[in-house]
Write an enzyme that holds these catalytic residues in place. Structure first.
Site, PDB file in Angstrom:
ATOM      1  N   SER A  86      29.155   0.025   1.439  1.00  0.00           N
ATOM      2  CA  SER A  86      28.623   0.816   0.336  1.00  0.00           C
ATOM      3  C   SER A  86      27.565   0.110  -0.495  1.00  0.00           C
ATOM      4  O   SER A  86      26.994   0.722  -1.401  1.00  0.00           O
ATOM      5  CB  SER A  86      29.760   1.280  -0.571  1.00  0.00           C
ATOM      6  OG  SER A  86      30.365   2.422  -0.012  1.00  0.00           O
ATOM      7  N   TYR A 189      34.502   8.762  -7.203  1.00  0.00           N
ATOM      8  CA  TYR A 189      33.732   8.141  -6.131  1.00  0.00           C
ATOM      9  C   TYR A 189      33.927   8.898  -4.818  1.00  0.00           C
ATOM     10  O   TYR A 189      35.057   9.112  -4.389  1.00  0.00           O
ATOM     11  CB  TYR A 189      34.184   6.699  -5.969  1.00  0.00           C
ATOM     12  CG  TYR A 189      33.292   5.848  -5.111  1.00  0.00           C
ATOM     13  CD1 TYR A 189      32.259   5.114  -5.664  1.00  0.00           C
ATOM     14  CD2 TYR A 189      33.487   5.776  -3.738  1.00  0.00           C
ATOM     15  CE1 TYR A 189      31.443   4.313  -4.886  1.00  0.00           C
ATOM     16  CE2 TYR A 189      32.678   4.987  -2.945  1.00  0.00           C
ATOM     17  CZ  TYR A 189      31.653   4.251  -3.518  1.00  0.00           C
ATOM     18  OH  TYR A 189      30.842   3.466  -2.740  1.00  0.00           O
ATOM     19  N   ASN A 191      31.909   9.333  -0.852  1.00  0.00           N
ATOM     20  CA  ASN A 191      30.805   9.100   0.077  1.00  0.00           C
ATOM     21  C   ASN A 191      30.016  10.364   0.355  1.00  0.00           C
ATOM     22  O   ASN A 191      28.835  10.301   0.703  1.00  0.00           O
ATOM     23  CB  ASN A 191      31.360   8.520   1.375  1.00  0.00           C
ATOM     24  CG  ASN A 191      31.942   7.139   1.172  1.00  0.00           C
ATOM     25  OD1 ASN A 191      31.221   6.188   0.891  1.00  0.00           O
ATOM     26  ND2 ASN A 191      33.252   7.013   1.290  1.00  0.00           N
ATOM     27  N   THR A 328      30.332  -3.301  -4.413  1.00  0.00           N
ATOM     28  CA  THR A 328      31.122  -3.786  -3.289  1.00  0.00           C
ATOM     29  C   THR A 328      30.874  -2.907  -2.077  1.00  0.00           C
ATOM     30  O   THR A 328      30.634  -1.708  -2.215  1.00  0.00           O
ATOM     31  CB  THR A 328      32.624  -3.745  -3.640  1.00  0.00           C
ATOM     32  OG1 THR A 328      32.835  -4.467  -4.843  1.00  0.00           O
ATOM     33  CG2 THR A 328      33.466  -4.357  -2.540  1.00  0.00           C
ATOM     34  N   GLY A 329      30.920  -3.509  -0.917  1.00  0.00           N
ATOM     35  CA  GLY A 329      30.816  -2.750   0.324  1.00  0.00           C
ATOM     36  C   GLY A 329      32.027  -3.020   1.186  1.00  0.00           C
ATOM     37  O   GLY A 329      32.324  -4.174   1.511  1.00  0.00           O
TER      38      GLY A 329
END
Length: 378
Positions: A86, A189, A191, A328-329
């Site tokens: 992300s 949140y 996607n 953060t991913g």
């Protein structure tokens, strides 16, 4: 399934659980020493490999612990590529902000203006959702990763080459539940927001988001080790292998995993150096004019109560009192994050090569604390 929905490629809240308090930085340690000790503890916790970078002005230091591939003795290379998950979102948001600066769209345009009929089911109406609300996750849209038909195969890496057209992902998300909040009312949140953001980019430019990111960001900044795969799930060249390692008796190599499933929400591949270069350029104003910089850094409160979310980036106050921009991913096999000062001059970037879709593991906690302490010591 809730934890999977929140963290599979999200990671926006990945460091939030650590923001409240952390162990003190040892007075006789440099920031690099602190980051290195955290990397070593992460390996002791079960990470195959951990790499980290500290950039302070023109000085760069890199650390590592563990190996780049299980079964070998080759140390994890701090210059190797990894999936950034992300952290891709900041690239996508930057393209839309650039398009606004070129007067080709407004962030206050409705989704329906650019994508008529795309969000129009189960009580959702794209005419009531703005592009800005996609980017700061206040659209109220569900996250398609919460669907068992998506989450199940992804969790066991059974769908590396399955095609997921963006509209299919949107349709799956809309079918999950009816709206529980109005657009703009609350941070949640998802996607799905960034899949739609990528669709808007294509509607405006005629090009897919990967092409626009390459032309507008990767090429101008010379990010030679950064790619935006759209179909091929494999990694090439110098890269770290990614793993799921939820138990001492089980470890699976998941380096090859689906990229179409996340696209503009989480498909990119990069390195510590390239990610640091991008975030420094972004926060210093090199990529955006002043008006769009202000929009980038206009935040909304998140669900954790500790952090605030801008447009693809997040703002928080560290335990030492310093403010930090970060993100953060988290994708299957890889967990990474970056921390940066307001002007991008002081940075910490870290990547770990194990992620089994659950937050709060010992490795995440120890390496996260170390990164925060290293940043505070800069």
């Amino acid at each position: 399934m809730k934890s999977l929905r929140l963290t599979a490629v999200g990671g926006a809240l990945g460091l939030a659980v650590l923001i409240g308090a952390s162990p003190a930085h040892a007075a006789d340690q440099t920031p690099a020493d602190t980051l290195k000790a955290g990397a070593q503890q992460g390996v002791a916790d079960g990470y195959p490999g951990v790499i980290g970078l500290i950039r302070d002005g023109g000085s760069t230091q890199r650390v590592q612990a563990g190996v780049g591939k299980v079964g070998t003795k080759v140390p994890a290379d701090p210059k190797a590529q990894f999936r950034i998950g992300s952290n891709t979102k900041a690239f996508t948001a930057t393209v839309l902000l650039q398009l606004e600066s070129e007067h080709r769209l407004s962030l206050d345009d409705s989704v329906a203006k650019w994508l008529p009929g795309v969000v129009a089911a189960n009580g959702y109406d794209g005419a009531k959702i703005t592009v800005r609300q996609l980017l700061n996750h206040t659209s109220g849209l569900p996250d398609y990763i919460g669907s068992p038909q998506i989450a199940g195969p992804y969790a066991v890496d059974a769908n590396a080459r399955q095609s997921y057209p963006p509209q299919t992902l949107v349709n799956i998300a809309l079918a999950l539940r009816k709206p529980v909040t109005a657009p703009g009312e609350k941070f949640d949140y998802a996607n799905t927001n960034y899949v739609l953001a990528g669709m808007v980019i294509k509607a405006v430019t005629g090009n897919d988001v990967a092409s626009e990111v390459h032309k507008r960001i990767i090429e101008p900044l010379g990010l030679h080790d950064t790619t935006f795969p759209t179909k091929d799930p494999a990694l090439y060249g110098n890269y770290l292998h990614g793993y799921v390692h939820p138990a001492v008796f089980y470890i699976q190599d998941v380096t090859v995993s689906n990229v179409q499933l996340f696209g503009p929400a989480g498909a990119m591949v990069s390195t510590l150096d390239d990610l640091a270069t991008f975030t420094r350029a972004l926060l210093s104003g090199r990529l955006l004019p002043p008006r769009q910089m202000a929009e980038l850094k206009t935040t909304v409160p998140t669900s954790d109560g500790k952090t605030r979310y801008g447009l693809g980036i997040q703002h928080a106050q560290t335990p030492c009192g310093k403010w930090v921009w970060e993100h953060t991913g988290a994708v299957l096999g890889y967990y990474s994050f970056w921390l940066s000062s307001e002007d991008g001059t002081k940075q910490v970037v870290q990547a770990n090569t194990e992620y089994h879709l659950i937050l709060g593991t010992p490795g995440q906690t120890h390496t996260g604390y170390a990164a925060l302490n290293a940043y505070c010591a800069l």
